[in-house]
Design a protein around this motif. Structure first.
Motif, mmCIF file in Angstrom:
data_model
loop_
_atom_site.group_PDB
_atom_site.id
_atom_site.type_symbol
_atom_site.label_atom_id
_atom_site.label_comp_id
_atom_site.label_asym_id
_atom_site.label_seq_id
_atom_site.Cartn_x
_atom_site.Cartn_y
_atom_site.Cartn_z
ATOM 1 N N LEU A 1 0.831 -1.209 0.000
ATOM 2 C CA LEU A 1 0.000 0.000 0.000
ATOM 3 C C LEU A 1 0.869 1.265 0.000
ATOM 4 N N ILE A 2 1.899 1.256 0.840
ATOM 5 C CA ILE A 2 2.767 2.425 0.940
ATOM 6 C C ILE A 2 3.580 2.606 -0.341
ATOM 7 N N PHE B 1 1.379 4.260 -2.741
ATOM 8 C CA PHE B 1 1.176 5.673 -2.386
ATOM 9 C C PHE B 1 2.389 6.512 -2.768
ATOM 10 N N LEU C 1 2.513 9.579 -5.298
ATOM 11 C CA LEU C 1 2.976 10.850 -4.732
ATOM 12 C C LEU C 1 4.113 11.426 -5.578
ATOM 13 N N SER D 1 -2.170 -1.186 -5.753
ATOM 14 C CA SER D 1 -2.403 -0.144 -4.741
ATOM 15 C C SER D 1 -2.241 1.240 -5.342
ATOM 16 N N ALA D 2 -1.223 1.393 -6.191
ATOM 17 C CA ALA D 2 -1.033 2.680 -6.870
ATOM 18 C C ALA D 2 -2.260 3.023 -7.702
ATOM 19 N N PHE E 1 -4.872 4.604 -5.548
ATOM 20 C CA PHE E 1 -4.576 6.016 -5.255
ATOM 21 C C PHE E 1 -4.775 6.883 -6.505
ATOM 22 N N TYR E 2 -4.454 6.345 -7.679
ATOM 23 C CA TYR E 2 -4.773 7.050 -8.929
ATOM 24 C C TYR E 2 -6.271 7.328 -9.017
ATOM 25 N N PHE F 1 -1.048 16.642 -2.670
ATOM 26 C CA PHE F 1 0.291 16.141 -2.974
ATOM 27 C C PHE F 1 1.298 17.286 -3.061
#
Length: 387
Positions: A10-11, A14, A18, A292-293, A296-297, A311
């Motif tokens: 997940l990170i 992100f 970012l 995961s990216a 976030f997209y 951001f």
């Protein structure tokens, strides 16, 4: 499909998003302004780009179980800033559709894949190392501007690499955010969340715009974005179905171009963040980071410019530092793969140096020219040894 999903995935997703947004969102705003887009249309651009990258990253990653991360064309956005002067938004939209059509044709015809299969692994690894080098350097250059912030992050990174290596990047990011917050380096005053509304623009065909915008955008996207993107996959040991993947990004461009999705391609730098050993020791599970990216997209697309402002509220030094630290392992592995074979070493070094130089000739970026010079050097040196 989601077995083994963790905070590290997940990170990593992100951090990838970012870095992608903070490094080039401002260029996209500038390109949209150049073509006379209204505030609502600019928000639509961010909606289309976020949704397009989300759909393509999530679907490709889950279907092929490979960390296939897509991105907007950053060199393409820079090109648009200079080439859209005197071009209306409907004419630019038609040019975007042409770019997507050409990418889809090149992809599904298999021409790009056949070309990329000719590139040896050491040269692909050298491209990746050259592309990522500036991010590794920038992490420590930023130490000059913000010694407390970057120094604290670096100390956390080293400590966590020893104690909790899998969570080194998440904890380093958290430490950076805490230091930035208490140091007054984060400005959230202009942040307001609101849904983005897509705005449809009817394309208008004008030959000059198609040739002057559509064709250069296609060439820059393929040469400066997709070649490094494939190099990232190859250098990390992933055999991706390139024809279908590249073709899919072309179709995505065609569908979302009327809303501002000017060009999509394989990610390189941000994809590398999702492929490191720190993300997951099991390389077959790293697709969960690119998935995961994609999530976030999706958030960034749905909230358009609002998420972008979030951001952009992060201090630049924090972004440079977390990107550089996250890519240290990938840079090391790429250099090792590039230099491992003594017979390929000189050609790989040429690829690395040209790519890392950041040169731009004839509108094409350093990754393209690094590959060209490297292939020429390899052919000449191999022929010389054979003789």
């Amino acid at each position: 499909m989601f077995k083994g999903f963790s905070l590290a995935h997940l990170i990593a997703g992100f951090v990838a998003v970012l870095v992608g947004y903070t490094s080039s969102a401002a260029i996209i705003f500038q390109a949209a302004h150049t073509v006379g887009a209204t505030e609502a249309q600019i928000a639509s651009w961010m909606w289309a780009l976020g949704i397009g990258m989300a759909v393509s990253s999530i679907s490709l990653s889950l279907y092929y179980r490979i960390p296939l991360l897509t991105a907007w064309s950053t060199p393409g956005a820079a090109l648009l800033v200079t080439s859209l002067a005197g071009v209306s938004l409907p004419e630019a939209t038609a040019a975007f559709i042409l770019c997507g059509l050409l990418i889809a044709i090149i992809g599904y015809a298999g021409w790009f894949e056949r070309f990329m299969h000719l590139i040896p692994l050491p040269l692909a690894a050298a491209i990746l190392a050259g592309v990522l080098l500036k991010f590794g350097l920038s992490a420590f250059v930023s130490l000059q501007q913000e010694p407390l912030l970057v120094g604290g992050m670096f100390a956390t990174f080293l400590l966590m690499k020893r104690l909790l290596p899998r969570y080194a990047i998440p904890l380093t990011l958290l430490m950076g955010m805490l230091i930035a917050w208490f140091s007054g380096l984060m400005d959230l005053s202009k942040l307001s969340l609101q849904w983005a509304q897509p705005v449809f623009v009817i394309p208008e065909i004008r030959l000059e715009a198609l040739i002057g915008v559509g064709l250069p955008l296609f060439i820059v996207t393929m040469a400066s974005q997709n070649i490094p993107g494939v190099a990232v996959l190859k250098a990390n040991g992933y055999e991706a179905p390139l024809s279908k993947t590249i073709g899919f990004t072309g179709l995505t461009t065609m569908m979302l171009a009327p809303f501002g999705g000017y060009a999509y391609n394989l990610a390189a730098i941000t994809a590398a963040i999702c492929m490191g050993e720190d993300v997951d020791k099991d390389k077959s599970k790293r697709y969960l980071a690119s998935f995961s990216a994609g999530l976030f997209y999706l958030l960034a697309g749905l909230f358009g410019a609002s998420i972008t402002s979030l951001f952009l509220s992060f201090p630049q030094a924090l972004i440079l530092a977390i990107a550089g630290f996250a890519l240290i392992g990938t840079i090391a592995n790429s250099l090792q793969a590039a230099m491992a074979d003594s017979s390929e070493r000189e050609a790989a070094l040429i690829v690395f140096l040209v790519t890392a130089s950041g040169i731009s000739l004839l509108g094409l970026g350093s990754a393209f020219w690094g590959l060209v010079f490297g292939l020429i050097a390899r052919f000449w040196l191999v022929q010389k040894r054979a003789a």
